[in-house]
Motif scaffolding. Structure first.
Motif, short mmCIF file in Angstrom:
data_model
loop_
_atom_site.label_atom_id
_atom_site.label_comp_id
_atom_site.label_asym_id
_atom_site.label_seq_id
_atom_site.Cartn_x
_atom_site.Cartn_y
_atom_site.Cartn_z
N PRO A 114 3.27 -6.09 12.93
CA PRO A 114 3.45 -5.03 11.93
C PRO A 114 1.96 -4.11 11.81
O PRO A 114 1.10 -4.79 11.93
CB PRO A 114 3.43 -5.98 10.57
CG PRO A 114 3.56 -7.14 10.89
CD PRO A 114 3.29 -7.28 12.41
N LEU A 115 2.27 -2.99 12.00
CA LEU A 115 1.18 -2.11 12.23
C LEU A 115 -0.22 -2.19 10.86
O LEU A 115 -1.00 -1.93 11.17
CB LEU A 115 1.60 -0.61 12.08
CG LEU A 115 2.25 -0.28 13.83
CD1 LEU A 115 2.95 0.88 13.55
CD2 LEU A 115 0.99 -0.41 14.76
N HIS A 116 0.53 -2.34 9.99
CA HIS A 116 -0.38 -2.43 8.74
C HIS A 116 -1.29 -3.68 8.73
O HIS A 116 -2.42 -3.63 8.22
CB HIS A 116 0.45 -2.34 7.35
CG HIS A 116 1.04 -3.68 6.90
ND1 HIS A 116 2.34 -4.13 7.58
CD2 HIS A 116 0.51 -4.75 6.27
CE1 HIS A 116 2.44 -5.26 6.94
NE2 HIS A 116 1.77 -5.87 6.32
N LEU A 117 -0.99 -4.56 9.74
CA LEU A 117 -1.63 -5.95 9.69
C LEU A 117 -2.97 -5.45 10.90
O LEU A 117 -3.94 -6.27 10.89
CB LEU A 117 -0.93 -6.95 9.88
CG LEU A 117 -0.34 -7.94 9.14
CD1 LEU A 117 0.42 -9.07 9.59
CD2 LEU A 117 -1.16 -8.20 7.80
N VAL A 118 -2.33 -4.81 11.85
CA VAL A 118 -3.24 -4.57 12.99
C VAL A 118 -4.15 -3.41 12.24
O VAL A 118 -5.54 -3.46 12.87
CB VAL A 118 -2.55 -3.99 14.26
CG1 VAL A 118 -3.52 -4.13 15.44
CG2 VAL A 118 -1.53 -4.96 14.33
N ALA A 119 -3.98 -2.61 11.59
CA ALA A 119 -4.74 -1.53 11.34
C ALA A 119 -5.04 -1.29 9.71
O ALA A 119 -4.40 -0.42 9.06
CB ALA A 119 -4.36 0.04 11.73
N PRO A 120 -5.64 -2.51 9.18
CA PRO A 120 -5.28 -2.55 7.56
C PRO A 120 -6.15 -1.57 6.80
O PRO A 120 -6.01 -1.41 5.51
CB PRO A 120 -6.05 -3.91 7.34
CG PRO A 120 -6.51 -4.48 8.69
CD PRO A 120 -6.20 -3.43 9.75
N TRP A 146 2.25 4.43 -9.24
CA TRP A 146 2.03 4.15 -7.62
C TRP A 146 0.93 3.33 -7.57
O TRP A 146 -0.23 3.15 -8.09
CB TRP A 146 1.77 5.47 -6.92
CG TRP A 146 1.84 5.38 -5.50
CD1 TRP A 146 0.81 5.33 -4.58
CD2 TRP A 146 3.01 5.34 -4.59
NE1 TRP A 146 1.42 5.37 -3.10
CE2 TRP A 146 2.71 5.23 -3.27
CE3 TRP A 146 4.37 5.42 -5.21
CZ2 TRP A 146 3.74 5.30 -2.36
CZ3 TRP A 146 5.39 5.55 -4.02
CH2 TRP A 146 4.91 5.38 -2.70
N ALA A 147 1.44 2.05 -6.86
CA ALA A 147 0.46 0.93 -6.78
C ALA A 147 -0.39 0.87 -5.29
O ALA A 147 0.34 1.29 -4.47
CB ALA A 147 1.31 -0.24 -7.06
N PRO A 148 -1.44 0.23 -5.41
CA PRO A 148 -1.82 -0.20 -3.77
C PRO A 148 -0.99 -1.36 -3.30
O PRO A 148 -1.49 -2.60 -3.45
CB PRO A 148 -3.29 -0.40 -4.21
CG PRO A 148 -3.58 -1.00 -5.64
CD PRO A 148 -2.31 -0.25 -6.39
N GLN A 149 0.20 -1.12 -2.92
CA GLN A 149 1.25 -2.03 -2.49
C GLN A 149 0.67 -2.99 -1.70
O GLN A 149 0.82 -4.23 -1.94
CB GLN A 149 2.23 -1.34 -1.85
CG GLN A 149 3.48 -2.31 -1.65
CD GLN A 149 4.96 -1.49 -1.55
OE1 GLN A 149 5.38 -1.18 -2.20
NE2 GLN A 149 5.42 -1.91 -0.29
N LYS A 150 0.01 -2.80 -0.57
CA LYS A 150 -0.65 -3.83 0.19
C LYS A 150 -1.31 -4.72 -0.43
O LYS A 150 -1.40 -5.96 -0.04
CB LYS A 150 -1.03 -3.24 1.72
CG LYS A 150 -0.07 -2.49 2.50
CD LYS A 150 -0.64 -1.91 3.69
CE LYS A 150 -1.25 -0.51 3.52
NZ LYS A 150 -0.05 0.41 3.31
N GLU A 151 -2.25 -4.46 -1.22
CA GLU A 151 -3.23 -5.14 -2.04
C GLU A 151 -2.47 -6.12 -3.13
O GLU A 151 -2.57 -7.09 -3.32
CB GLU A 151 -3.97 -4.30 -2.78
CG GLU A 151 -5.47 -4.84 -3.09
CD GLU A 151 -6.52 -3.87 -3.58
OE1 GLU A 151 -7.23 -4.50 -4.52
OE2 GLU A 151 -6.33 -2.79 -3.57
N VAL A 152 -1.47 -5.11 -3.62
CA VAL A 152 -0.71 -6.12 -4.57
C VAL A 152 0.10 -7.11 -3.98
O VAL A 152 0.06 -8.29 -4.64
CB VAL A 152 0.50 -5.19 -5.36
CG1 VAL A 152 1.64 -5.88 -6.03
CG2 VAL A 152 -0.32 -4.25 -6.11
N LEU A 153 0.69 -7.03 -2.77
CA LEU A 153 1.66 -8.01 -2.14
C LEU A 153 0.64 -9.10 -1.70
O LEU A 153 1.15 -10.27 -1.63
CB LEU A 153 2.35 -7.50 -0.89
CG LEU A 153 3.61 -6.67 -1.59
CD1 LEU A 153 4.18 -5.95 -0.11
CD2 LEU A 153 4.42 -7.45 -2.18
#
Ligand code: UDX
Length: 453
Positions: free
Chosen positions: A235-241, A331-338
């Motif tokens: 998942p790209l968001h994990l590689v480029a967080p 609108w939430a900072p979704q990645k931080e939320v999860l």
């Protein structure tokens, strides 16, 4: 020495101007930049990214001449057609200007374009530039989309409501209701779009934001459909967080609220950037959440509700009933939320980014897809990876309450959470050194270097 030479070779990115597509494309840019390539993003005026968030990239805007009608219609297929029609000439002019101005070691190494920005294909062929296609959806969706044309030829599409629950021949475990159709169904323009996607000719490879561990056999099928190698590098968001490409401002106050909640107690509710719901569905969602008594964080983004003139979308008495037990943001900072310890479940529309973000944090899901690839993803979440449960298309408070209780409860929810955590650990291995995504990313780097003089 080798590294230094690469830095001066440009990779040009062409994202589709929608949140779920801009984000992974810029994440891909961040990864390629870290490997030594310079990055230029060619983007439309509509939904243009914020260059200040990516000071190391260059941004070039091209006119899109999109009509207000198509922008406000919510008809994504019409939007894609209009972008492809209007942007082809300005994109070609932009590439010509770039090549005229380029200096030694500043040449374009290749163009990476979103598969839905297929107008790029003609321009890169004309300019004789190498190109790579980027797929922001899952391998399952990639395959299912191409199969739609064949299903139509064989007379399976359009289908009757009676066939909704039937399995689609050759597309196990998808039922007809899981096919990636638009919210208007199996329309002629959807088939036209699929033919346009199939007609791609010039691209040397396909980069896809998925992980081998999730879709191994489906990726082999993708490989049979395309020329050149397939690189599953997600998942790209994990590689480029670190990069943030939100088109809406994130409301960080919800993190302070999450800090006060118990571990795994909060259900996070967000339907992404495009899904539309009716006013009465908001009321059903609201009372379903309230009646579940579970703490919730709910994203109600501007424009979520179709044709609503009302200022206050929430039903009367709702806020007083839930009090501090609920937090609502635009609108939430979704990645931080999860990633937050308090979040124990995600009620999602199953957009591919949201799905990957949830899977990589080990958060189980309630799946309520709306259209397109979301249906394919929902089926995989609930029936292949078994880390989520499906709710009916019709939103009703009693069913929502029941689904929240099931997901957040110890027995069924606990089992799904455990499977989600197991998957999260496997996904982490894929992005680590020697993992499948890590290796694919290195192969991609080598391919781009091989394009350079
Ligand atoms: C669209 C399609 O709906 C989706 O199915 C397709 O896979 C990509 O294009 P979208 O609806 O926006 O995308 O969903 P999704 O792919 O989940 O992307 C939403 C992005 O917005 C995610 O990266 C998510 O983290 C972000 N987001 C969402 C926020 O940052 N804050 C929010 O409050 C909600």
């Amino acid at each position: 020495m080798e590294r230094k030479r690469q830095r001066f070779n440009k990779v040009v990115l062409v994202p589709l101007p929608l949140q779920g597509h801009i984000t992974p494309m810029l994440q891909l840019g961040t990864i390629l930049h870290s490997k030594g390539f310079s990055i230029t993003v060619i983007h439309t005026k509509f939904n243009s990214p914020d260059p200040s968030k990516y000071p190391e990239f260059s941004f070039l805007s091209i006119p899109d001449n999109l009509s207000d009608q198509v922008i406000s219609s919510g008809n994504i297929i019409s939007l894609i057609f209009e972008i492809n029609m209007n942007c082809q000439a300005p994109f070609l002019e932009c590439l010509v200007r770039m090549t005229e101005q380029q200096k030694l070691y500043d040449e374009i190494a290749c163009i990476i374009y979103d598969e839905l920005m297929y107008f790029s294909d003609t321009a890169v062929a004309r300019m004789k530039l190498p190109s790579i296609t980027f797929c922001t959806t899952s391998a399952a969706t990639f395959n299912a989309r191409l199969d739609l044309l064949q299903l139509k030829e064989e007379g399976y599409l359009p289908f009757q409501d009676a066939a909704l629950q039937d399995l689609v021949p050759g597309l196990h475990p998808l039922r007809f209701k899981d096919l990636p159709l638009s919210r208007f169904g199996a329309t002629e323009d959807l088939f036209q779009l699929m033919s346009n996607l199939k007609a791609r000719k010039t691209s040397s490879a396909l980069v896809i934001n998925t992980v081998d561990i999730l879709e191994k056999s489906l990726l082999l099928q993708v490989q049979q459909q395309v020329q050149g190698p397939v690189f599953p590098i997600g998942p790209l968001h994990l590689v480029a967080p670190d990069s943030s490409s939100s088109l809406l401002e994130e409301d960080g106050s919800c993190i302070t609220w999450l800090d006060k909640q118990n571990r795994n107690s909060v259900i996070y509710v967000s339907l992404g950037s495009l899904v539309l719901v009716e006013e009465n569905e908001v009321a059903e969602m609201a009372w379903g959440l309230a009646n579940s008594k579970q703490p919730f964080l709910w994203v109600i983004r501007p424009g979520l509700v179709i044709n609503s003139q009302r200022k206050e979308l929430l039903p009367e008495g709702f806020q007083e009933t839930v009090g501090e037990n609920g937090c609502i943001v635009k609108w939430a900072p979704q990645k931080e939320v999860l990633a937050h310890d308090s979040v124990g479940g995600f009620w999602t529309h199953c957009g591919w980014n949201s799905t990957m973000e949830s899977l990589s944090q080990g958060v189980p899901m309630i799946c309520r897809p709306s259209s397109g690839d979301q249906r394919v993803n929902a089926r995989h979440i609930s029936h292949v990876w078994r880390v989520g449960l499906e709710v009916n298309d019709k939103l009703e408070r009693v069913e929502i309450e029941r689904a929240v209780r099931r997901l957040m409860g110890a027995k069924e929810g606990g089992e799904m959470r455990q499977r989600a955590i197991n998957l999260k650990e496997k996904i982490e291995l894929c992005i680590g050194e020697g993992g499948s995504s890590y290796n694919s990313s290195s192969e991609l780097e080598k391919l781009i270097i091989s394009f350079t003089p």
